[in-house]
Design an enzyme around this catalytic site. Structure first.
Site, PDB file in Angstrom:
ATOM      1  N   LEU A  45      41.699 -22.522  27.870  1.00 22.00           N
ATOM      2  CA  LEU A  45      41.942 -23.239  26.616  1.00 22.00           C
ATOM      3  C   LEU A  45      43.423 -23.380  26.299  1.00 22.00           C
ATOM      4  O   LEU A  45      44.227 -22.505  26.611  1.00 22.00           O
ATOM      5  CB  LEU A  45      41.239 -22.494  25.476  1.00 22.00           C
ATOM      6  CG  LEU A  45      39.739 -22.247  25.712  1.00 22.00           C
ATOM      7  CD1 LEU A  45      39.131 -21.499  24.540  1.00 22.00           C
ATOM      8  CD2 LEU A  45      38.991 -23.546  25.958  1.00 22.00           C
ATOM      9  N   HIS A  46      43.750 -24.501  25.663  1.00 18.49           N
ATOM     10  CA  HIS A  46      45.123 -24.759  25.217  1.00 18.49           C
ATOM     11  C   HIS A  46      45.073 -25.199  23.750  1.00 18.49           C
ATOM     12  O   HIS A  46      43.979 -25.232  23.132  1.00 18.49           O
ATOM     13  CB  HIS A  46      45.789 -25.808  26.108  1.00 18.49           C
ATOM     14  CG  HIS A  46      44.957 -27.045  26.303  1.00 18.49           C
ATOM     15  ND1 HIS A  46      44.693 -27.938  25.290  1.00 18.49           N
ATOM     16  CD2 HIS A  46      44.300 -27.518  27.388  1.00 18.49           C
ATOM     17  CE1 HIS A  46      43.941 -28.916  25.749  1.00 18.49           C
ATOM     18  NE2 HIS A  46      43.672 -28.684  27.019  1.00 18.49           N
TER      19      HIS A  46
ATOM     20  N   HIS B 120      42.278 -27.492  22.508  1.00 21.56           N
ATOM     21  CA  HIS B 120      40.973 -26.870  22.214  1.00 21.56           C
ATOM     22  C   HIS B 120      41.021 -26.113  20.888  1.00 21.56           C
ATOM     23  O   HIS B 120      40.074 -26.152  20.100  1.00 21.56           O
ATOM     24  CB  HIS B 120      40.598 -25.868  23.316  1.00 21.56           C
ATOM     25  CG  HIS B 120      40.395 -26.478  24.658  1.00 21.56           C
ATOM     26  ND1 HIS B 120      41.301 -26.319  25.677  1.00 21.56           N
ATOM     27  CD2 HIS B 120      39.400 -27.238  25.153  1.00 21.56           C
ATOM     28  CE1 HIS B 120      40.857 -26.944  26.754  1.00 21.56           C
ATOM     29  NE2 HIS B 120      39.715 -27.524  26.463  1.00 21.56           N
TER      30      HIS B 120
END
Ligand code: PAF
Length: 282
Positions: free
Chosen positions: A34-35, A38
């Protein structure tokens, strides 16, 4: 720290307990790694429902035989920490066996016609069957009132809208805006595969989308806009899968026809395939 559940009975127990007290539940489906993009989906859900479930599942059925399923980065600790900070209440982390009790090859499949035959669907045969299959499962497992999907995967959103409407899932869909890096590159787990020399070039996709919008607004015929965009990207070093302008439902607009549009690009830079889009009024 956010609670993680890996079994369906535990997931159901948590969600049922919330629902019994009248709480509304949101779902943010992800494949992990996730970044900030997200995290923004979680924050959006957080503002609209009482409890947020985020799922992390690298879904084998949406990867083609030559795609990067094995290579897809798995970062469970960082994902849990990020989801916690973004305000998710529960992490649904099913194994492949839990998601597909009969195995991915023997699974009941959900196929969405019409919106899946073109663009991404044409370049990644079977991809959207895998997406629709896993999203239908996630909806049945979590039973959310609301689910958030990013606008970056524009065609995926169209597929999921079709799925929800056609199978009458009682789920409100929320489309989240694309989050971009400072130079305009759309955030994506794939950006990490770009080399140091490719990284600044990658932002050319966003500039190309903006040029497509301006040309359409200036009255340049759509065919010309698309051809110019493909050439521009090729000149910058991309291998172009498509650079097109469509109606929001992804069908081709007629010449001179009004209404909102979306410009969509898919192109490879080295080994990394990038997609992006830009919605606009002509
Ligand atoms: O967009 C994604 O990350 C995936 O396609 C989704 C919706 C989580 C289904 O696996």
């Amino acid at each position: 720290m956010i609670e993680t559940v890996t079994g369906l009975a535990d997931l159901r127990a948590r969600v049922d307990a919330w629902k019994r007290t009248g709480l509304r539940v949101g779902l943010v489906p992800t494949m992990g790694n996730l970044h900030a993009g997200h995290h923004s989906l979680v924050e959006l859900a957080r503002g609209r429902v009482d409890r947020v479930v985020a799922s992390v599942f690298v879904n084998p059925t949406q990867f083609g035989p030559h795609e990067d399923f094995a290579r897809y980065p798995r970062t469970p600790e960082a994902d849990a920490a990020g989801l916690d900070a973004a305000g998710a209440d529960l992490l649904w982390l099913p194994s492949v066996e839990t998601m597909y009790p009969y195995g991915p090859e023997a699974t009941v499949q959900v196929r969405v016609p019409v919106v899946t035959g073109m663009l991404e669907g044409a370049h990644r045969p079977g991809h959207f069957d895998g997406v629709a299959t896993v999203v239908a499962r996630l909806f049945n497992q979590v039973q959310p009132d609301l689910a958030v999907f990013g606008r970056k995967d524009y065609q995926q959103l169209a597929v999921i809208r079709y799925l929800v409407r056609d199978l009458a899932f009682p789920v409100e869909l929320v489309a989240a805006p694309i989050l971009r890096e400072a130079d305009g590159l759309a955030m994506s787990s794939r950006n990490q595969y770009l080399s140091a020399s490719e990284r600044p070039v990658a932002a050319g996709i966003q500039r190309c989308l903006q040029a497509m919008r301006e040309s359409m607004r200036a009255g340049v015929p759509r065919d010309q806009v698309e051809a110019d965009a493909a050439k521009r990207l090729a000149d910058e070093g991309f291998e172009v899968d498509y650079a097109v302008v469509r109606r929001p439902d992804l069908t081709e607009p007629g010449a001179g026809e009004g209404g909102p549009r979306v410009a969509l690009v898919a192109a490879k830079l080295g080994r990394t395939r990038l997609i992006d889009n830009l919605e606009f009024e002509p």
